[in-house]
Design a protein around this motif. Structure first.
Motif, PDB file in Angstrom:
ATOM      1  N   PHE A  98       0.885  -1.151   0.000  1.00  0.00           N
ATOM      2  CA  PHE A  98       0.000   0.000   0.000  1.00  0.00           C
ATOM      3  C   PHE A  98       0.934   1.215   0.000  1.00  0.00           C
ATOM      4  O   PHE A  98       1.774   1.331   0.904  1.00  0.00           O
ATOM      5  N   PRO A  99       0.854   2.094  -0.974  1.00  0.00           N
ATOM      6  CA  PRO A  99       1.767   3.242  -1.033  1.00  0.00           C
ATOM      7  C   PRO A  99       1.714   4.074   0.249  1.00  0.00           C
ATOM      8  O   PRO A  99       0.640   4.381   0.757  1.00  0.00           O
ATOM      9  N   GLN A 100       2.891   4.407   0.730  1.00  0.00           N
ATOM     10  CA  GLN A 100       3.017   5.225   1.938  1.00  0.00           C
ATOM     11  C   GLN A 100       3.818   6.483   1.602  1.00  0.00           C
ATOM     12  O   GLN A 100       4.703   6.453   0.737  1.00  0.00           O
ATOM     13  N   ARG A 101       3.544   7.537   2.315  1.00  0.00           N
ATOM     14  CA  ARG A 101       4.216   8.820   2.093  1.00  0.00           C
ATOM     15  C   ARG A 101       5.734   8.682   2.188  1.00  0.00           C
ATOM     16  O   ARG A 101       6.474   9.236   1.381  1.00  0.00           O
ATOM     17  N   PHE A 102       6.208   7.904   3.154  1.00  0.00           N
ATOM     18  CA  PHE A 102       7.650   7.786   3.356  1.00  0.00           C
ATOM     19  C   PHE A 102       8.331   6.930   2.285  1.00  0.00           C
ATOM     20  O   PHE A 102       9.549   6.862   2.234  1.00  0.00           O
ATOM     21  N   GLN A 103       7.552   6.291   1.400  1.00  0.00           N
ATOM     22  CA  GLN A 103       8.121   5.495   0.315  1.00  0.00           C
ATOM     23  C   GLN A 103       7.875   6.135  -1.057  1.00  0.00           C
ATOM     24  O   GLN A 103       8.126   5.503  -2.077  1.00  0.00           O
ATOM     25  N   VAL A 126      16.955  -3.036  11.543  1.00  0.00           N
ATOM     26  CA  VAL A 126      16.200  -2.932  10.294  1.00  0.00           C
ATOM     27  C   VAL A 126      16.921  -1.957   9.369  1.00  0.00           C
ATOM     28  O   VAL A 126      17.251  -0.840   9.773  1.00  0.00           O
ATOM     29  N   HIS A 127      17.155  -2.390   8.137  1.00  0.00           N
ATOM     30  CA  HIS A 127      17.804  -1.530   7.147  1.00  0.00           C
ATOM     31  C   HIS A 127      16.968  -1.567   5.868  1.00  0.00           C
ATOM     32  O   HIS A 127      16.957  -2.566   5.153  1.00  0.00           O
ATOM     33  N   ASN A 128      16.253  -0.479   5.612  1.00  0.00           N
ATOM     34  CA  ASN A 128      15.422  -0.367   4.409  1.00  0.00           C
ATOM     35  C   ASN A 128      16.160   0.463   3.366  1.00  0.00           C
ATOM     36  O   ASN A 128      16.802   1.464   3.708  1.00  0.00           O
ATOM     37  N   ARG A 129      16.034   0.041   2.101  1.00  0.00           N
ATOM     38  CA  ARG A 129      16.665   0.755   0.992  1.00  0.00           C
ATOM     39  C   ARG A 129      15.701   0.836  -0.182  1.00  0.00           C
ATOM     40  O   ARG A 129      14.896  -0.060  -0.390  1.00  0.00           O
ATOM     41  N   CYS A 130      15.858   1.888  -0.966  1.00  0.00           N
ATOM     42  CA  CYS A 130      15.168   1.984  -2.245  1.00  0.00           C
ATOM     43  C   CYS A 130      15.941   2.933  -3.129  1.00  0.00           C
ATOM     44  O   CYS A 130      16.851   3.625  -2.678  1.00  0.00           O
ATOM     45  N   ARG A 131      15.571   2.950  -4.389  1.00  0.00           N
ATOM     46  CA  ARG A 131      16.145   3.904  -5.335  1.00  0.00           C
ATOM     47  C   ARG A 131      15.074   4.946  -5.622  1.00  0.00           C
ATOM     48  O   ARG A 131      13.950   4.607  -5.969  1.00  0.00           O
ATOM     49  N   TRP A 190      17.407   3.381   8.680  1.00  0.00           N
ATOM     50  CA  TRP A 190      17.827   2.405   9.679  1.00  0.00           C
ATOM     51  C   TRP A 190      16.877   2.482  10.867  1.00  0.00           C
ATOM     52  O   TRP A 190      16.452   3.569  11.272  1.00  0.00           O
ATOM     53  N   GLY A 191      16.552   1.325  11.423  1.00  0.00           N
ATOM     54  CA  GLY A 191      15.668   1.294  12.575  1.00  0.00           C
ATOM     55  C   GLY A 191      15.929   0.078  13.442  1.00  0.00           C
ATOM     56  O   GLY A 191      16.844  -0.713  13.182  1.00  0.00           O
ATOM     57  N   LYS A 192      15.102  -0.032  14.461  1.00  0.00           N
ATOM     58  CA  LYS A 192      15.164  -1.161  15.389  1.00  0.00           C
ATOM     59  C   LYS A 192      13.768  -1.749  15.508  1.00  0.00           C
ATOM     60  O   LYS A 192      12.785  -1.013  15.535  1.00  0.00           O
ATOM     61  N   ALA A 193      13.715  -3.071  15.598  1.00  0.00           N
ATOM     62  CA  ALA A 193      12.435  -3.755  15.796  1.00  0.00           C
ATOM     63  C   ALA A 193      12.508  -4.529  17.100  1.00  0.00           C
ATOM     64  O   ALA A 193      13.493  -5.229  17.361  1.00  0.00           O
ATOM     65  N   PHE A 194      11.466  -4.411  17.892  1.00  0.00           N
ATOM     66  CA  PHE A 194      11.389  -5.077  19.186  1.00  0.00           C
ATOM     67  C   PHE A 194      10.249  -6.087  19.146  1.00  0.00           C
ATOM     68  O   PHE A 194       9.119  -5.722  18.848  1.00  0.00           O
ATOM     69  N   ALA A 231       5.702 -12.962  16.020  1.00  0.00           N
ATOM     70  CA  ALA A 231       5.002 -12.480  14.834  1.00  0.00           C
ATOM     71  C   ALA A 231       4.566 -11.019  14.937  1.00  0.00           C
ATOM     72  O   ALA A 231       4.134 -10.438  13.951  1.00  0.00           O
ATOM     73  N   LYS A 232       4.677 -10.435  16.117  1.00  0.00           N
ATOM     74  CA  LYS A 232       4.323  -9.024  16.308  1.00  0.00           C
ATOM     75  C   LYS A 232       5.560  -8.280  16.783  1.00  0.00           C
ATOM     76  O   LYS A 232       6.175  -8.663  17.781  1.00  0.00           O
ATOM     77  N   LEU A 233       5.885  -7.227  16.052  1.00  0.00           N
ATOM     78  CA  LEU A 233       7.031  -6.413  16.408  1.00  0.00           C
ATOM     79  C   LEU A 233       6.623  -4.943  16.435  1.00  0.00           C
ATOM     80  O   LEU A 233       5.625  -4.557  15.830  1.00  0.00           O
ATOM     81  N   LYS A 234       7.414  -4.163  17.115  1.00  0.00           N
ATOM     82  CA  LYS A 234       7.276  -2.710  17.068  1.00  0.00           C
ATOM     83  C   LYS A 234       8.560  -2.198  16.434  1.00  0.00           C
ATOM     84  O   LYS A 234       9.649  -2.456  16.935  1.00  0.00           O
ATOM     85  N   VAL A 235       8.413  -1.484  15.327  1.00  0.00           N
ATOM     86  CA  VAL A 235       9.562  -0.972  14.596  1.00  0.00           C
ATOM     87  C   VAL A 235       9.680   0.525  14.848  1.00  0.00           C
ATOM     88  O   VAL A 235       8.693   1.263  14.785  1.00  0.00           O
ATOM     89  N   ARG A 236      10.907   0.935  15.141  1.00  0.00           N
ATOM     90  CA  ARG A 236      11.156   2.346  15.433  1.00  0.00           C
ATOM     91  C   ARG A 236      12.279   2.857  14.538  1.00  0.00           C
ATOM     92  O   ARG A 236      13.384   2.332  14.567  1.00  0.00           O
ATOM     93  N   PHE A 237      11.951   3.868  13.721  1.00  0.00           N
ATOM     94  CA  PHE A 237      12.960   4.533  12.902  1.00  0.00           C
ATOM     95  C   PHE A 237      13.380   5.860  13.508  1.00  0.00           C
ATOM     96  O   PHE A 237      14.492   6.306  13.290  1.00  0.00           O
ATOM     97  N   ARG A 238      12.470   6.485  14.240  1.00  0.00           N
ATOM     98  CA  ARG A 238      12.765   7.751  14.934  1.00  0.00           C
ATOM     99  C   ARG A 238      12.192   7.675  16.335  1.00  0.00           C
ATOM    100  O   ARG A 238      10.993   7.497  16.507  1.00  0.00           O
ATOM    101  N   TRP A 239      13.047   7.820  17.305  1.00  0.00           N
ATOM    102  CA  TRP A 239      12.602   7.805  18.691  1.00  0.00           C
ATOM    103  C   TRP A 239      11.771   9.058  18.937  1.00  0.00           C
ATOM    104  O   TRP A 239      12.130  10.115  18.442  1.00  0.00           O
ATOM    105  N   PRO A 240      10.681   8.999  19.612  1.00  0.00           N
ATOM    106  CA  PRO A 240      10.097   7.883  20.351  1.00  0.00           C
ATOM    107  C   PRO A 240       8.989   7.169  19.579  1.00  0.00           C
ATOM    108  O   PRO A 240       8.230   6.409  20.133  1.00  0.00           O
ATOM    109  N   PHE A 241       8.879   7.425  18.273  1.00  0.00           N
ATOM    110  CA  PHE A 241       7.768   6.888  17.490  1.00  0.00           C
ATOM    111  C   PHE A 241       8.057   5.469  17.011  1.00  0.00           C
ATOM    112  O   PHE A 241       9.163   5.178  16.566  1.00  0.00           O
TER     113      PHE A 241
END
Length: 175
Positions: free
Chosen positions: A46-51, A71-76, A88-92, A100-110
């Motif tokens: 689903f297209p997202q603003r950040f992509q 977590v390391h996401n890349r695109c061109r 770059w982010g962290k998943a907990f 099967a359920k994680l919380k992914v954080r690219f910018r603290w505290p979100f």
């Protein structure tokens, strides 16, 4: 007064019907995080603003000895030969979720919910969403996915109540 009560009653019945029709999103029962780690190619989302403007999108997951997943996401950007954009982010991992359920954080505290809702037995594909069904990613271990596999995933997503009109294939023709 009777008319007012009838309107309220009709509203309550309609609300109950909506709640009954809404399917709560379920994750897969369990995930072996060691098998899940590694590189994934985005097949559709689903297209997202950040992509916006992303092509050849990938995600890499690496287990960290500190108890989280890197977590390391890349695109061109703006085309298959465009400049590489990285995040770059962290998943907990959420306890008692079978991993099967994680919380992914690219910018603290979100952070955002990352739920694995479909997964091949051999970890060749995964489908990730959020419980509100506004986010959806179909991932594969290779840049291309067979039509049969893709169509089978779409059929399961439709049964789970996803609006597949919003789904867009990801350009994975990159050098």
């Amino acid at each position: 007064m009777i008319r007012y009560a009838a309107i309220v009653w009709a509203f309550l019945l309609a609300s109950m019907a909506f709640v009954c029709d809404a399917q709560p999103l379920r994750t897969v029962p369990s995930v072996d995080v060691n098998k899940y780690a590694g590189k994934w190619y985005e097949i559709a989302s689903f297209p997202q603003r950040f992509q916006k403007g992303c092509h050849c999108t990938t995600a890499e997951y690496e287990l960290c000895d500190r108890g989280y997943v890197i977590v390391h996401n890349r695109c061109r950007k703006d085309g298959p030969n465009g400049k590489v954009k990285e995040a770059w982010g962290k998943a907990f991992i959420q306890k008692n979720s079978g991993n099967a359920k994680l919380k992914v954080r690219f910018r603290w505290p979100f952070s955002g919910k990352y739920w694995i809702i479909d997964l091949a037995d051999n970890y060749s594909y995964a489908v990730v969403s959020h419980p509100n069904k506004k986010y959806l990613w179909i991932l594969s271990r290779s840049p291309q996915m067979s039509t049969d596999t893709y169509q089978a995933i779409l059929a399961r997503l439709e049964k789970k109540g996803f609006d597949l009109e919003k789904l867009r294939r990801t350009d994975q023709v990159c050098k």
